[in-house]
Design a protein around this motif. Structure first.
Motif, PDB file in Angstrom:
ATOM      1  N   ILE A  86     -82.198 108.683-100.172  1.00 47.83           N
ATOM      2  CA  ILE A  86     -82.794 107.867 -99.118  1.00 47.83           C
ATOM      3  C   ILE A  86     -83.607 108.779 -98.214  1.00 47.83           C
ATOM      4  O   ILE A  86     -83.107 109.791 -97.701  1.00 47.83           O
ATOM      5  N   LEU A 126     -76.819  99.855 -94.979  1.00 42.27           N
ATOM      6  CA  LEU A 126     -77.243 100.185 -96.344  1.00 42.27           C
ATOM      7  C   LEU A 126     -76.318  99.491 -97.328  1.00 42.27           C
ATOM      8  O   LEU A 126     -75.111  99.386 -97.098  1.00 42.27           O
ATOM      9  N   TRP A 171     -82.011  99.372 -97.271  1.00 35.87           N
ATOM     10  CA  TRP A 171     -81.495  99.650 -95.935  1.00 35.87           C
ATOM     11  C   TRP A 171     -82.397  99.056 -94.863  1.00 35.87           C
ATOM     12  O   TRP A 171     -83.587  98.788 -95.066  1.00 35.87           O
TER      13      TRP A 171
END
Length: 253
Positions: free
Chosen positions: A207, A218, A181
């Motif tokens: 995450i 992402l 990301w």
């Protein structure tokens, strides 16, 4: 016709066919007539016989094969190896290795291949008659994996959950997978990432370390020996953290 008189002489015989049995005898002629020497049979050489070794150690750019010259056809093998192409029944006019001379087994290291291609390979052996080939064997080099990105859930001001599904390993083992990301579109493994095991199939990624009230991009990734491929880019917006006058912390939705 090799001259006149007594003594030894040499005769060059030409126009023969390969793989044939012949008889030869010397002659000499005088005024009485023609006399002949003893009959000597001989055979002209034929093409070699050779088999192609199974393909092993296949990577995106290389493989190993070889062959076994089971007969030289009655003449010395001057060249042997394997040849390959993306078309069936490659010849020595295509890509090839050169792996010594003579009969017997040999190993060939094939290089310079491209990932994700289907190739044909066969062993060859050459003598004075010509070049003979083993059976054609086809193989494919690995490709990039294919992967999809899982929907993003459980979003807070600093965390979220996503993941992916490796639907194909591309013909080579997936050695790393996860999500990456960034605040920029189409993040890569050079940005922030998780590492969530190996192989094909689905996986979950936790995450962490995000900033509140921030928009992120992402996508899932999977890596094999060919390289890294990515799933579709998804947008993640973290919630905002609010602290009231009493010091209580709240996350906006």
């Amino acid at each position: 016709n090799d001259g006149v008189g007594i003594g030894t002489f040499t005769s060059n015989i030409s126009g023969l066919n390969y793989g044939s049995n012949y008889h030869v005898r010397a002659y000499a002629t005088n005024s009485v007539g023609t006399a002949y020497g003893v009959d000597i049979p001989f055979s002209t050489p034929i093409y070699p016989t050779i088999t192609t070794t199974a393909i092993t150690a296949i990577t995106a750019s290389a493989a190993i094969s070889g062959g076994n010259v089971t007969s030289d056809g009655g003449d010395v093998i001057t060249s042997r190896g394997v040849c390959w192409s993306t078309s069936v029944n490659p010849t020595i006019n295509d890509f090839k290795t050169m792996d010594g001379v003579g009969i017997g087994t040999f190993t060939s290291n094939i290089s310079g291949l491209n990932y994700g291609n289907n190739y044909h390979v066969r062993a060859y052996a050459t003598n004075s008659v010509g070049t003979a080939y083993g059976v054609d064997i086809s193989f494919s080099t690995p490709n990039y994996p294919t992967i999809t990105t899982t929907a993003i859930t459980a979003i807070t001001s600093t965390t979220a959950i996503s993941g992916g599904n490796v639907t194909s390993d591309g013909g080579d083992a997936v050695t790393s997978r996860g999500v990456c990301w960034s605040t920029s579109v189409n993040p890569t493994i050079s940005d922030f990432k998780t590492t969530d095991g190996v192989g094909a199939g689905t996986f979950t990624s936790n995450i962490t370390g995000l900033l509140s009230n921030t928009s992120y991009h992402l996508r899932a990734y999977a890596s094999n020996n060919v390289g890294t491929t990515y799933g579709e880019d998804k947008v993640l917006v973290t919630s905002e953290t609010i602290t009231d006058y009493d010091g209580n912390i709240y996350n906006t939705v």
